[in-house]
Motif scaffolding. Structure first.
Motif, PDB file in Angstrom:
ATOM      1  N   TRP A   1       0.833  -1.198   0.000  1.00 23.77           N
ATOM      2  CA  TRP A   1       0.000   0.000   0.000  1.00 23.77           C
ATOM      3  C   TRP A   1       0.871   1.253   0.000  1.00 23.77           C
ATOM      4  CZ3 TRP A   1      -0.845   3.948   3.623  1.00 23.77           C
ATOM      5  CH2 TRP A   1      -1.952   4.769   3.334  1.00 23.77           C
ATOM      6  N   GLN A   2       1.905   1.241   0.832  1.00 23.80           N
ATOM      7  CA  GLN A   2       2.847   2.359   0.889  1.00 23.80           C
ATOM      8  C   GLN A   2       3.486   2.603  -0.472  1.00 23.80           C
ATOM      9  OE1 GLN A   2       4.574   4.217   3.433  1.00 23.80           O
ATOM     10  NE2 GLN A   2       3.034   3.789   4.987  1.00 23.80           N
ATOM     11  N   PHE A   3       3.853   1.498  -1.113  1.00 24.33           N
ATOM     12  CA  PHE A   3       4.533   1.591  -2.402  1.00 24.33           C
ATOM     13  C   PHE A   3       3.616   2.203  -3.453  1.00 24.33           C
ATOM     14  CE2 PHE A   3       5.701  -0.146  -6.555  1.00 24.33           C
ATOM     15  CZ  PHE A   3       7.014   0.293  -6.627  1.00 24.33           C
ATOM     16  N   ALA A   4       2.382   1.697  -3.501  1.00 25.08           N
ATOM     17  CA  ALA A   4       1.420   2.194  -4.490  1.00 25.08           C
ATOM     18  C   ALA A   4       1.140   3.675  -4.275  1.00 25.08           C
ATOM     19  CB  ALA A   4       0.120   1.392  -4.401  1.00 25.08           C
ATOM     20  N   ARG A   5       1.034   4.054  -3.028  1.00 25.10           N
ATOM     21  CA  ARG A   5       0.743   5.438  -2.692  1.00 25.10           C
ATOM     22  C   ARG A   5       1.925   6.351  -3.063  1.00 25.10           C
ATOM     23  NH1 ARG A   5      -3.217   7.876   0.926  1.00 25.10           N
ATOM     24  NH2 ARG A   5      -2.353   9.860   1.561  1.00 25.10           N
ATOM     25  N   ARG A   6       3.136   5.862  -2.801  1.00 23.43           N
ATOM     26  CA  ARG A   6       4.325   6.650  -3.138  1.00 23.43           C
ATOM     27  C   ARG A   6       4.432   6.817  -4.654  1.00 23.43           C
ATOM     28  NH1 ARG A   6       9.947   4.676  -3.577  1.00 23.43           N
ATOM     29  NH2 ARG A   6       9.295   2.837  -2.436  1.00 23.43           N
ATOM     30  N   GLU A   7       4.154   5.726  -5.383  1.00 21.01           N
ATOM     31  CA  GLU A   7       4.239   5.785  -6.836  1.00 21.01           C
ATOM     32  C   GLU A   7       3.219   6.771  -7.407  1.00 21.01           C
ATOM     33  OE1 GLU A   7       5.691   2.173  -9.555  1.00 21.01           O
ATOM     34  OE2 GLU A   7       3.534   2.204  -9.196  1.00 21.01           O
ATOM     35  N   GLU A   8       2.044   6.784  -6.812  1.00 20.67           N
ATOM     36  CA  GLU A   8       0.999   7.696  -7.255  1.00 20.67           C
ATOM     37  C   GLU A   8       1.457   9.149  -7.073  1.00 20.67           C
ATOM     38  OE1 GLU A   8      -2.522   7.281  -4.946  1.00 20.67           O
ATOM     39  OE2 GLU A   8      -3.797   8.294  -6.411  1.00 20.67           O
ATOM     40  N   ASN A   9       2.076   9.416  -5.935  1.00 20.56           N
ATOM     41  CA  ASN A   9       2.581  10.765  -5.658  1.00 20.56           C
ATOM     42  C   ASN A   9       3.696  11.129  -6.640  1.00 20.56           C
ATOM     43  OD1 ASN A   9       2.730  13.212  -4.228  1.00 20.56           O
ATOM     44  ND2 ASN A   9       4.320  12.427  -2.850  1.00 20.56           N
ATOM     45  N   GLU A  10       4.654  10.218  -6.823  1.00 26.38           N
ATOM     46  CA  GLU A  10       5.770  10.484  -7.737  1.00 26.38           C
ATOM     47  C   GLU A  10       5.265  10.781  -9.152  1.00 26.38           C
ATOM     48  OE1 GLU A  10       9.260   7.665  -5.727  1.00 26.38           O
ATOM     49  OE2 GLU A  10       7.827   6.809  -7.154  1.00 26.38           O
TER      50      GLU A  10
ATOM     51  N   VAL B   1      10.490  13.943 -17.332  1.00 27.29           N
ATOM     52  CA  VAL B   1      11.401  13.689 -16.214  1.00 27.29           C
ATOM     53  C   VAL B   1      10.658  12.929 -15.120  1.00 27.29           C
ATOM     54  CG1 VAL B   1      12.885  15.683 -16.640  1.00 27.29           C
ATOM     55  CG2 VAL B   1      10.842  15.952 -15.233  1.00 27.29           C
ATOM     56  N   ASP B   2      11.434  12.328 -14.233  1.00 28.44           N
ATOM     57  CA  ASP B   2      10.855  11.560 -13.127  1.00 28.44           C
ATOM     58  C   ASP B   2      11.109  12.262 -11.797  1.00 28.44           C
ATOM     59  OD1 ASP B   2       9.792   9.383 -14.562  1.00 28.44           O
ATOM     60  OD2 ASP B   2      11.794   8.509 -14.749  1.00 28.44           O
ATOM     61  N   VAL B   3      10.250  11.938 -10.842  1.00 27.65           N
ATOM     62  CA  VAL B   3      10.411  12.429  -9.476  1.00 27.65           C
ATOM     63  C   VAL B   3      10.523  11.200  -8.581  1.00 27.65           C
ATOM     64  CG1 VAL B   3       9.234  13.543  -7.545  1.00 27.65           C
ATOM     65  CG2 VAL B   3       9.194  14.614  -9.803  1.00 27.65           C
ATOM     66  N   SER B   4      11.493  11.244  -7.657  1.00 26.80           N
ATOM     67  CA  SER B   4      11.673  10.120  -6.745  1.00 26.80           C
ATOM     68  C   SER B   4      11.474  10.573  -5.299  1.00 26.80           C
ATOM     69  CB  SER B   4      13.083   9.539  -6.941  1.00 26.80           C
ATOM     70  OG  SER B   4      13.349   8.591  -5.941  1.00 26.80           O
ATOM     71  N   CYS B   5      10.601   9.862  -4.606  1.00 29.08           N
ATOM     72  CA  CYS B   5      10.377  10.126  -3.182  1.00 29.08           C
ATOM     73  C   CYS B   5      10.938   8.951  -2.393  1.00 29.08           C
ATOM     74  CB  CYS B   5       8.881  10.263  -2.893  1.00 29.08           C
ATOM     75  SG  CYS B   5       8.139  11.757  -3.565  1.00 29.08           S
TER      76      CYS B   5
ATOM     77  N   THR C   1      14.608  13.969 -10.429  1.00 25.38           N
ATOM     78  CA  THR C   1      14.950  14.683  -9.207  1.00 25.38           C
ATOM     79  C   THR C   1      14.559  13.826  -8.013  1.00 25.38           C
ATOM     80  OG1 THR C   1      14.566  16.629  -7.819  1.00 25.38           O
ATOM     81  CG2 THR C   1      12.751  15.964  -9.226  1.00 25.38           C
ATOM     82  N   SER C   2      15.385  13.852  -6.984  1.00 28.61           N
ATOM     83  CA  SER C   2      15.058  13.171  -5.732  1.00 28.61           C
ATOM     84  C   SER C   2      14.598  14.231  -4.737  1.00 28.61           C
ATOM     85  CB  SER C   2      16.284  12.455  -5.173  1.00 28.61           C
ATOM     86  OG  SER C   2      16.771  11.522  -6.109  1.00 28.61           O
ATOM     87  N   LEU C   3      13.433  14.009  -4.170  1.00 27.14           N
ATOM     88  CA  LEU C   3      12.896  14.950  -3.194  1.00 27.14           C
ATOM     89  C   LEU C   3      12.944  14.323  -1.806  1.00 27.14           C
ATOM     90  CD1 LEU C   3       9.737  16.235  -5.148  1.00 27.14           C
ATOM     91  CD2 LEU C   3      12.047  17.196  -5.130  1.00 27.14           C
ATOM     92  N   SER C   4      13.075  15.151  -0.785  1.00 28.44           N
ATOM     93  CA  SER C   4      13.098  14.643   0.590  1.00 28.44           C
ATOM     94  C   SER C   4      11.703  14.177   0.995  1.00 28.44           C
ATOM     95  CB  SER C   4      13.565  15.740   1.550  1.00 28.44           C
ATOM     96  OG  SER C   4      12.529  16.676   1.730  1.00 28.44           O
ATOM     97  N   ALA C   5      11.641  13.430   2.075  1.00 32.66           N
ATOM     98  CA  ALA C   5      10.353  12.936   2.570  1.00 32.66           C
ATOM     99  C   ALA C   5       9.414  14.090   2.908  1.00 32.66           C
ATOM    100  CB  ALA C   5      10.571  12.049   3.784  1.00 32.66           C
ATOM    101  N   ALA C   6       9.965  15.149   3.523  1.00 34.81           N
ATOM    102  CA  ALA C   6       9.130  16.293   3.907  1.00 34.81           C
ATOM    103  C   ALA C   6       8.580  17.006   2.669  1.00 34.81           C
ATOM    104  CB  ALA C   6       9.936  17.261   4.764  1.00 34.81           C
TER     105      ALA C   6
ATOM    106  N   CYS D   1       8.092  15.642  -0.337  1.00 34.61           N
ATOM    107  CA  CYS D   1       7.104  14.751  -0.955  1.00 34.61           C
ATOM    108  C   CYS D   1       5.775  14.804  -0.218  1.00 34.61           C
ATOM    109  CB  CYS D   1       7.635  13.316  -0.978  1.00 34.61           C
ATOM    110  SG  CYS D   1       8.942  13.066  -2.199  1.00 34.61           S
ATOM    111  N   LYS D   2       5.844  14.809   1.092  1.00 36.72           N
ATOM    112  CA  LYS D   2       4.630  14.798   1.899  1.00 36.72           C
ATOM    113  C   LYS D   2       3.868  16.119   1.757  1.00 36.72           C
ATOM    114  CE  LYS D   2       3.012  13.606   6.532  1.00 36.72           C
ATOM    115  NZ  LYS D   2       3.079  14.627   7.606  1.00 36.72           N
ATOM    116  N   GLY D   3       4.618  17.242   1.788  1.00 32.97           N
ATOM    117  CA  GLY D   3       3.987  18.556   1.631  1.00 32.97           C
ATOM    118  C   GLY D   3       3.257  18.662   0.304  1.00 32.97           C
ATOM    119  N   LEU D   4       3.906  18.164  -0.759  1.00 34.90           N
ATOM    120  CA  LEU D   4       3.313  18.236  -2.095  1.00 34.90           C
ATOM    121  C   LEU D   4       2.119  17.292  -2.236  1.00 34.90           C
ATOM    122  CD1 LEU D   4       6.635  18.479  -4.103  1.00 34.90           C
ATOM    123  CD2 LEU D   4       4.814  20.194  -4.083  1.00 34.90           C
ATOM    124  N   GLU D   5       2.224  16.141  -1.606  1.00 37.39           N
ATOM    125  CA  GLU D   5       1.107  15.185  -1.682  1.00 37.39           C
ATOM    126  C   GLU D   5      -0.137  15.773  -1.028  1.00 37.39           C
ATOM    127  OE1 GLU D   5       1.928  11.287  -0.162  1.00 37.39           O
ATOM    128  OE2 GLU D   5      -0.010  10.501  -0.836  1.00 37.39           O
TER     129      GLU D   5
END
Ligand SMILES: [Zn+2]
Length: 187
Positions: free
Chosen positions: A6-15, A30-34, A63-68, A70-74
């Motif tokens: 579930w975590q993976f699917a959710r992260r992929e959706e955000n990315e 381009v890709d985004v990595s969380c 681009t690699s984004l930090s957890a914070a 990624c979470k703010g943007l989500e």
């Protein structure tokens, strides 16, 4: 295991959602990595985001984004950040500030992905792009304008340094994306 999936699917959706917006600014795919759940637990980087460049100055495709970040943007594109009015009247919570930081970071890294290396130029372009980035993530135009105005206001008060060149980052300056218009940030 189920939790992980579930975590993976959710992260992929955000990315994927963020990559669409980054690609619009970068003018290429381009890709985004969380960071994943386990990476997040050990994440120690102080950077909100980053892009690698090769020895010829060419940016990576991701681009690699930090957890914070990624979470703010989500929270923004999921509609959990309904109003940015606190940026004017004061009293913003940490969630709202993280959302604003996330928008600026996504805009900033997208310009790196487009090939801009100078940090002051990149940040100045980010200031001017935060409004369309916010709108692309579902923020209402008046709220997006609010964010852009506040971000530009704070930026203009920054001391000159690696990330700010007041001589260039102003209406009509070398980093103005729309030098013909007097408004700031330009639209
Ligand atoms: Zn940068």
């Amino acid at each position: 295991m189920l939790f992980s999936a579930w975590q993976f699917a959710r992260r992929e959706e955000n990315e994927n959602r963020l990559a669409l917006v980054a690609s619009e600014v970068a003018l290429r795919d381009v890709d985004v990595s969380c960071p994943g759940f386990w990476t997040r637990l050990v994440e120690i980087t102080p950077n909100a985001g980053w892009v690698d460049f090769d020895e010829h100055g060419r940016p990576a495709d991701e681009t690699s984004l930090s957890a914070a970040t990624c979470k703010g943007l989500e929270r923004v594109w999921r509609g959990e950040e309904r109003s940015f009015a606190c940026l004017v009247r004061g009293g913003c919570g940490n969630d709202t500030l993280a959302a604003v930081m996330g928008l600026v970071t996504l805009a900033h890294e997208s310009w790196h992905l487009r090939g801009v290396t100078n940090e002051a130029r990149t940040q100045c372009y980010a200031i001017q792009t935060v409004e369309p980035v916010a709108v692309a993530l579902g923020v209402s135009p008046p709220n997006a304008r609010l964010v852009a105005t506040r971000v530009a206001f704070d930026d203009a008060r920054m001391a000159d340094g690696e990330y700010h060149a007041s001589e260039h980052c102003r209406p009509g300056g070398a980093y103005d994306l729309h030098p013909a218009t007097p408004d700031w940030p330009s639209r």
